[in-house]
Design a protein around this motif. Structure first.
Motif, PDB file in Angstrom:
ATOM      1  N   GLY A  34      29.408 102.902 -11.960  1.00 46.10           N
ATOM      2  CA  GLY A  34      28.839 104.327 -12.566  1.00 46.10           C
ATOM      3  C   GLY A  34      29.727 104.519 -13.939  1.00 46.10           C
ATOM      4  N   SER A  35      30.450 103.713 -14.397  1.00 44.07           N
ATOM      5  CA  SER A  35      31.508 104.164 -15.351  1.00 44.07           C
ATOM      6  C   SER A  35      30.878 103.479 -16.732  1.00 44.07           C
ATOM      7  N   GLY A  36      30.997 104.095 -18.190  1.00 44.89           N
ATOM      8  CA  GLY A  36      30.479 103.434 -19.190  1.00 44.89           C
ATOM      9  C   GLY A  36      31.654 102.526 -19.518  1.00 44.89           C
ATOM     10  N   GLU A  37      31.460 101.531 -20.311  1.00 46.24           N
ATOM     11  CA  GLU A  37      32.623 100.703 -20.527  1.00 46.24           C
ATOM     12  C   GLU A  37      32.647  99.977 -22.298  1.00 46.24           C
ATOM     13  N   LEU A  38      33.755 100.313 -22.765  1.00 41.77           N
ATOM     14  CA  LEU A  38      33.739  99.800 -24.285  1.00 41.77           C
ATOM     15  C   LEU A  38      34.601  98.736 -24.056  1.00 41.77           C
ATOM     16  N   ASN A  66      26.583 101.151 -21.099  1.00 42.54           N
ATOM     17  CA  ASN A  66      26.212 102.439 -20.317  1.00 42.54           C
ATOM     18  C   ASN A  66      26.580 102.365 -18.879  1.00 42.54           C
ATOM     19  N   SER A  67      26.524 103.457 -18.507  1.00 40.48           N
ATOM     20  CA  SER A  67      26.708 103.416 -16.799  1.00 40.48           C
ATOM     21  C   SER A  67      25.605 102.765 -16.116  1.00 40.48           C
ATOM     22  N   ASN A  68      25.908 102.356 -15.084  1.00 42.97           N
ATOM     23  CA  ASN A  68      24.991 101.942 -14.136  1.00 42.97           C
ATOM     24  C   ASN A  68      24.108 100.574 -14.624  1.00 42.97           C
ATOM     25  N   ILE A  69      24.847  99.840 -15.482  1.00 44.63           N
ATOM     26  CA  ILE A  69      24.022  98.636 -15.818  1.00 44.63           C
ATOM     27  C   ILE A  69      24.531  97.526 -15.354  1.00 44.63           C
ATOM     28  N   VAL A  70      23.767  96.654 -14.708  1.00 41.51           N
ATOM     29  CA  VAL A  70      24.165  95.511 -14.186  1.00 41.51           C
ATOM     30  C   VAL A  70      24.575  94.454 -15.427  1.00 41.51           C
ATOM     31  N   HIS A  71      25.650  93.844 -15.098  1.00 42.00           N
ATOM     32  CA  HIS A  71      26.320  92.910 -16.467  1.00 42.00           C
ATOM     33  C   HIS A  71      27.033  91.915 -15.888  1.00 42.00           C
ATOM     34  N   SER A  72      27.083  90.707 -16.705  1.00 39.77           N
ATOM     35  CA  SER A  72      28.096  89.696 -16.230  1.00 39.77           C
ATOM     36  C   SER A  72      28.788  89.210 -17.495  1.00 39.77           C
ATOM     37  N   SER A  73      29.661  88.764 -17.539  1.00 36.96           N
ATOM     38  CA  SER A  73      30.404  87.987 -18.845  1.00 36.96           C
ATOM     39  C   SER A  73      31.008  86.592 -18.524  1.00 36.96           C
ATOM     40  N   ARG A  74      31.260  85.962 -19.661  1.00 38.85           N
ATOM     41  CA  ARG A  74      32.081  84.516 -19.571  1.00 38.85           C
ATOM     42  C   ARG A  74      32.597  84.523 -20.982  1.00 38.85           C
ATOM     43  N   SER A  75      33.484  83.603 -20.965  1.00 36.26           N
ATOM     44  CA  SER A  75      34.447  83.270 -22.110  1.00 36.26           C
ATOM     45  C   SER A  75      34.485  81.832 -22.606  1.00 36.26           C
ATOM     46  N   PRO A  76      33.559  81.864 -23.645  1.00 33.23           N
ATOM     47  CA  PRO A  76      33.381  80.422 -24.228  1.00 33.23           C
ATOM     48  C   PRO A  76      34.650  79.740 -24.687  1.00 33.23           C
ATOM     49  N   ILE A  77      35.372  80.751 -25.384  1.00 30.74           N
ATOM     50  CA  ILE A  77      36.594  80.494 -26.290  1.00 30.74           C
ATOM     51  C   ILE A  77      37.517  81.665 -25.673  1.00 30.74           C
ATOM     52  N   PRO A  78      38.698  81.027 -25.279  1.00 33.59           N
ATOM     53  CA  PRO A  78      39.669  81.858 -24.497  1.00 33.59           C
ATOM     54  C   PRO A  78      40.221  82.833 -25.865  1.00 33.59           C
ATOM     55  N   GLY A  79      40.653  84.003 -25.118  1.00 31.91           N
ATOM     56  CA  GLY A  79      40.967  85.107 -26.021  1.00 31.91           C
ATOM     57  C   GLY A  79      41.480  86.237 -25.330  1.00 31.91           C
TER      58      GLY A  79
END
Length: 275
Positions: A34-38, A66-79
């Motif tokens: 439910g949270s928005g994320e920056l 924005n809130s309630n958006i299904v999302h995923s992430s990956r890191s091609p380059i470490p950081g």
């Protein structure tokens, strides 16, 4: 893909943290909250995917989810990245009830903002400190962040065809909790639709509309997460892992796993989990 409950960092109204990506194989599977994320990419590279779009964040890039958006992430380059997650209740209070009702935020890597970057660097420097003065400084910078977002990065909900209402999101949370409790057995969309008093065809459209993925894709992601943990943490056979995770056959487990990880379960275990 699962619902994630956000708990604010002590002393602050939101959750603030940095995370370091040391491996290109790091993958955060699809989730929502439910949270928005920056997100602020300090170094390296972070790829974030939602609404069928992949955003590539490089050094000094920003992204608001924005809130309630299904999302995923990956890191091609470490950081290193900084994340601030704003609970929906806090966003509503801070924006005098306007966030989600009148507008949402629009901030992508293409939109540069030196003001936001300076505020985020200050928050990164001070948020883990213990003094009251630094706590107040971080809180004031969080408000300044929201002020800048409201001034320069608004999108009117009038321009958005579909806004997910709190009513439907609460229903989706109940549905997904039911799936999470029963994924390990023979579970189909017909059963879930019946439990929640929906026509199956309507429920299928309803689910895709408000989750952004199909019922089957969600069920597979839950089963894959369970299988991944068992693959990593146990010596169970591929057959046992498949059945324990709710897949009806080893072949279906193999096909879904390979589609998502580009390797068979056995190949993945040998490459990443066997020393």
């Amino acid at each position: 893909m699962k619902y994630e409950k956000i708990v604010p960092t002590g002393n602050y109204p939101c959750k603030i943290f940095t995370f370091y990506t040391k491996s290109p194989d790091r993958l955060i599977p699809s989730h929502w909250h439910g949270s928005g994320e920056l997100l602020f990419c300090i170094s390296g590279e972070l790829e974030v995917t939602f609404k069928n779009t992949c955003y590539s964040l490089k050094e000094n890039d920003l992204l608001f989810i924005n809130s309630n958006i299904v999302h995923s992430s990956r890191s091609p380059i470490p950081g290193e990245c900084l994340a601030i997650q704003f609970p929906l209740e806090y966003l509503a209070e801070a924006t005098e009830g306007q966030y989600g009702k009148d507008f949402i935020f629009e901030l992508t890597p293409k939109q540069q903002s030196n003001v936001l970057k300076e505020l985020l660097l200050s928050i990164r420097k001070h948020f883990s400190k213990s003094s009251l003065a630094e706590h107040l400084l971080v809180k004031s910078n969080v408000y300044r962040l929201l002020s800048e977002l409201c001034k320069e990065h608004l999108m009117s909900v009038a321009n958005i065809k579909e806004i997910q209402s709190v009513k439907y999101l609460e229903k989706m949370r109940e549905v997904n909790d039911y799936i999470l409790q029963n994924y390990h057995r023979d579970l189909g969309i017909e059963e879930v639709a019946q439990v929640f008093s929906y026509n199956t065809s309507y429920f299928s459209r309803f689910y895709k509309k408000f989750m952004g993925i199909t019922f089957t894709e969600y069920l597979h992601s839950i089963r894959l997460e369970a299988a991944y943990k068992e693959l990593r943490d146990t010596d169970a056979t591929i057959l046992d892992i498949a059945y324990n995770s709710g897949f009806s056959t080893v072949k279906s487990f193999y096909n879904v796993f390979k589609k998502n990880y580009e390797l068979s379960p056995q190949q993945y275990r040998q490459k990443y989990f066997k020393k």
